[in-house]
Design a protein around this motif. Structure first.
Motif, short mmCIF file in Angstrom:
data_model
loop_
_atom_site.label_atom_id
_atom_site.label_comp_id
_atom_site.label_asym_id
_atom_site.label_seq_id
_atom_site.Cartn_x
_atom_site.Cartn_y
_atom_site.Cartn_z
N GLY A 26 82.37 61.73 53.75
CA GLY A 26 81.84 61.93 52.41
C GLY A 26 80.33 61.98 52.46
O GLY A 26 79.75 62.23 53.51
N PRO A 27 79.67 61.73 51.34
CA PRO A 27 78.20 61.75 51.33
C PRO A 27 77.62 60.72 52.30
O PRO A 27 78.17 59.63 52.48
CB PRO A 27 77.85 61.40 49.89
N ALA A 28 76.51 61.07 52.92
CA ALA A 28 75.83 60.16 53.84
C ALA A 28 74.33 60.20 53.55
O ALA A 28 73.80 61.24 53.16
CB ALA A 28 76.10 60.56 55.28
N ARG A 29 73.66 59.06 53.75
CA ARG A 29 72.22 59.00 53.52
C ARG A 29 71.53 58.51 54.78
O ARG A 29 71.96 57.54 55.40
CB ARG A 29 71.90 58.04 52.36
N VAL A 30 70.46 59.19 55.14
CA VAL A 30 69.62 58.77 56.26
C VAL A 30 68.31 58.27 55.66
O VAL A 30 67.62 59.01 54.96
CB VAL A 30 69.34 59.94 57.22
N SER A 31 67.97 57.01 55.91
CA SER A 31 66.76 56.44 55.33
C SER A 31 65.86 55.91 56.43
O SER A 31 66.31 55.61 57.54
CB SER A 31 67.11 55.33 54.33
N GLY A 32 64.59 55.76 56.11
CA GLY A 32 63.63 55.25 57.07
C GLY A 32 62.22 55.51 56.59
O GLY A 32 62.00 56.31 55.68
N PRO A 33 61.22 54.83 57.20
CA PRO A 33 59.82 55.03 56.80
C PRO A 33 59.35 56.45 57.05
O PRO A 33 59.99 57.21 57.80
CB PRO A 33 59.06 54.02 57.68
N ALA A 34 58.23 56.79 56.47
CA ALA A 34 57.64 58.11 56.69
C ALA A 34 57.31 58.30 58.17
O ALA A 34 56.86 57.38 58.85
CB ALA A 34 56.36 58.25 55.85
N GLY A 35 57.56 59.50 58.67
CA GLY A 35 57.21 59.82 60.03
C GLY A 35 58.26 59.47 61.06
O GLY A 35 58.03 59.60 62.27
N THR A 36 59.44 59.05 60.61
CA THR A 36 60.48 58.66 61.56
C THR A 36 61.42 59.81 61.92
O THR A 36 62.35 59.63 62.69
CB THR A 36 61.31 57.48 61.02
N GLY A 37 61.18 60.98 61.35
CA GLY A 37 61.95 62.15 61.77
C GLY A 37 63.15 62.49 60.92
O GLY A 37 64.04 63.21 61.37
N LYS A 38 63.18 62.04 59.67
CA LYS A 38 64.34 62.32 58.81
C LYS A 38 64.49 63.82 58.56
O LYS A 38 65.60 64.35 58.61
CB LYS A 38 64.19 61.56 57.48
N THR A 39 63.38 64.50 58.31
CA THR A 39 63.45 65.94 58.06
C THR A 39 63.88 66.70 59.31
O THR A 39 64.65 67.67 59.22
CB THR A 39 62.09 66.46 57.56
N ILE A 239 72.33 69.58 51.90
CA ILE A 239 71.40 68.64 52.51
C ILE A 239 70.20 68.52 51.57
O ILE A 239 69.59 69.52 51.19
CB ILE A 239 70.95 69.12 53.89
N VAL A 240 69.87 67.29 51.18
CA VAL A 240 68.76 67.05 50.26
C VAL A 240 67.65 66.32 51.01
O VAL A 240 67.87 65.23 51.54
CB VAL A 240 69.21 66.19 49.05
N ASP A 241 66.49 66.92 51.06
CA ASP A 241 65.32 66.30 51.68
C ASP A 241 64.57 65.51 50.60
O ASP A 241 64.29 66.04 49.53
CB ASP A 241 64.41 67.38 52.28
N GLU A 242 64.24 64.25 50.91
CA GLU A 242 63.57 63.36 49.95
C GLU A 242 64.40 63.22 48.67
O GLU A 242 63.95 63.46 47.56
CB GLU A 242 62.16 63.88 49.61
N SER A 243 65.63 62.78 48.84
CA SER A 243 66.56 62.71 47.71
C SER A 243 66.11 61.73 46.64
O SER A 243 66.53 61.84 45.48
CB SER A 243 67.96 62.34 48.21
N GLN A 244 65.25 60.77 47.01
CA GLN A 244 64.80 59.80 46.00
C GLN A 244 63.95 60.46 44.91
O GLN A 244 63.76 59.87 43.84
CB GLN A 244 64.00 58.66 46.66
N ASP A 245 63.46 61.66 45.15
CA ASP A 245 62.65 62.36 44.15
C ASP A 245 63.51 63.04 43.08
O ASP A 245 62.98 63.46 42.05
CB ASP A 245 61.77 63.42 44.82
N LEU A 246 64.80 63.18 43.32
CA LEU A 246 65.66 63.88 42.38
C LEU A 246 66.16 62.94 41.29
O LEU A 246 66.42 61.77 41.53
CB LEU A 246 66.85 64.51 43.11
N THR A 247 66.30 63.48 40.09
CA THR A 247 66.86 62.71 38.99
C THR A 247 68.38 62.65 39.12
O THR A 247 68.99 63.35 39.94
CB THR A 247 66.52 63.36 37.64
N PHE A 248 68.98 61.84 38.27
CA PHE A 248 70.44 61.74 38.24
C PHE A 248 71.06 63.11 37.97
O PHE A 248 72.04 63.50 38.61
CB PHE A 248 70.88 60.74 37.17
N MET A 249 70.52 63.86 37.02
CA MET A 249 71.09 65.16 36.67
C MET A 249 70.92 66.16 37.80
O MET A 249 71.80 67.00 38.04
CB MET A 249 70.45 65.69 35.38
N GLN A 250 69.81 66.10 38.51
CA GLN A 250 69.63 66.99 39.66
C GLN A 250 70.63 66.65 40.77
O GLN A 250 71.18 67.55 41.40
CB GLN A 250 68.19 66.89 40.17
#
Length: 258
Positions: A26-39, A239-250
């Motif tokens: 199902g849905p999966a999230r990859v999290s980590g500090p800036a510069g750790t290679g998420k993108t 695939i959503v890059d920087e998903s924390q920037d999206l609203t609930f509706m997005q």
């Protein structure tokens, strides 16, 4: 050392390869500090999935989306530098552009005129801020922080954009504390303050109508309606890059698309 910087920008560390190839239920999230290679992981993941599903011509494409419009061309160019990428299997488009595209393809375009949209809010805010209802409200007078917050146009604009419209709230009752938590908004709004804020929202909506425009959140809401009425998903996965920037509706739009 002689490699161009773009090659280093898509370099995948061996420790990250497991995330790229992994099967998820199902849905999966990859999290980590800036510069750790998420993108970088996300780009390689897109390439991996495109290769996995490419043999089927009936298979839907993969969507790679993000909030910032200017990032999509950068991400697309980086993706194309990856070895053995499958052409046309990954669509790069920012979330508001995607919403506009969906509405236009359905012959239900939503007119968003930026200058008129901003004027609609500014006019509503200035009138609301100076109103007796706000200036003489006891709930506002008890807290300097609250008064400063309500007089901050940027904060109040994001309250409407990201909380009210961003959460798909359409009635005053659903904006009240027992229905909506407003997590991460820093300054608490009790029931009385939320009633004041709802007056600002209503004034803004009237001005949008008067100025003959909608805003980007209205466009997303319209796109959600269109996609949720369809019986088949448009994308194999998203695939959503920087998903924390999206609203609930997005995010709701993202979920419906896949």
């Amino acid at each position: 050392p002689e490699s161009p910087i773009e090659d280093w920008m898509v370099f995948l560390h061996p420790d990250q390869e497991e995330l790229v190839d992994q099967e998820f239920s199902g849905p999966a999230r990859v999290s980590g500090p800036a510069g750790t290679g998420k993108t970088v992981v996300a780009l390689h993941r897109a390439a991996c999935l495109a290769g996995r599903y490419a043999p089927s011509p009936q298979e839907q494409p993969i969507l790679y989306t993000t909030f910032v419009a200017s990032l999509t061309s950068v991400l697309r160019n980086l993706y194309e530098r990856l070895p053995q990428t499958v052409a046309d299997k990954v669509h790069f488009v920012h979330i508001d552009g995607l919403a506009r595209q969906i509405c236009e393809e359905a012959n239900k375009p939503v007119t968003v005129l930026l200058n008129r949209m901003n004027s609609a809010f500014n006019k509503a805010f200035e009138s609301w801020k100076k109103s007796e209802e706000v200036q003489n409200n006891p709930a506002v007078g008890y807290s300097d922080e609250l008064r400063e917050t309500l007089c901050n146009a940027r904060y109040m604009r994001t309250e409407i954009d990201n909380v009210i419209k961003g959460c798909g709230i359409t009635t005053e009752a659903d904006y009240m504390p027992d229905k909506l938590a407003r997590r991460g908004r820093q300054v608490a709004f009790d029931r009385n303050v939320r009633k004041l804020v709802w007056r600002l929202y209503e004034s803004y909506q009237r001005n949008l109508l008067l100025f003959q425009t909608k805003d980007y959140r209205d466009q997303v809401a319209a796109a959600v309606q269109i996609i949720e009425s369809e019986t088949k998903p448009r994308y194999r996965c998203v695939i959503v890059d920087e998903s924390q920037d999206l609203t609930f509706m997005q995010m709701r739009l993202v979920a419906a698309l896949s």
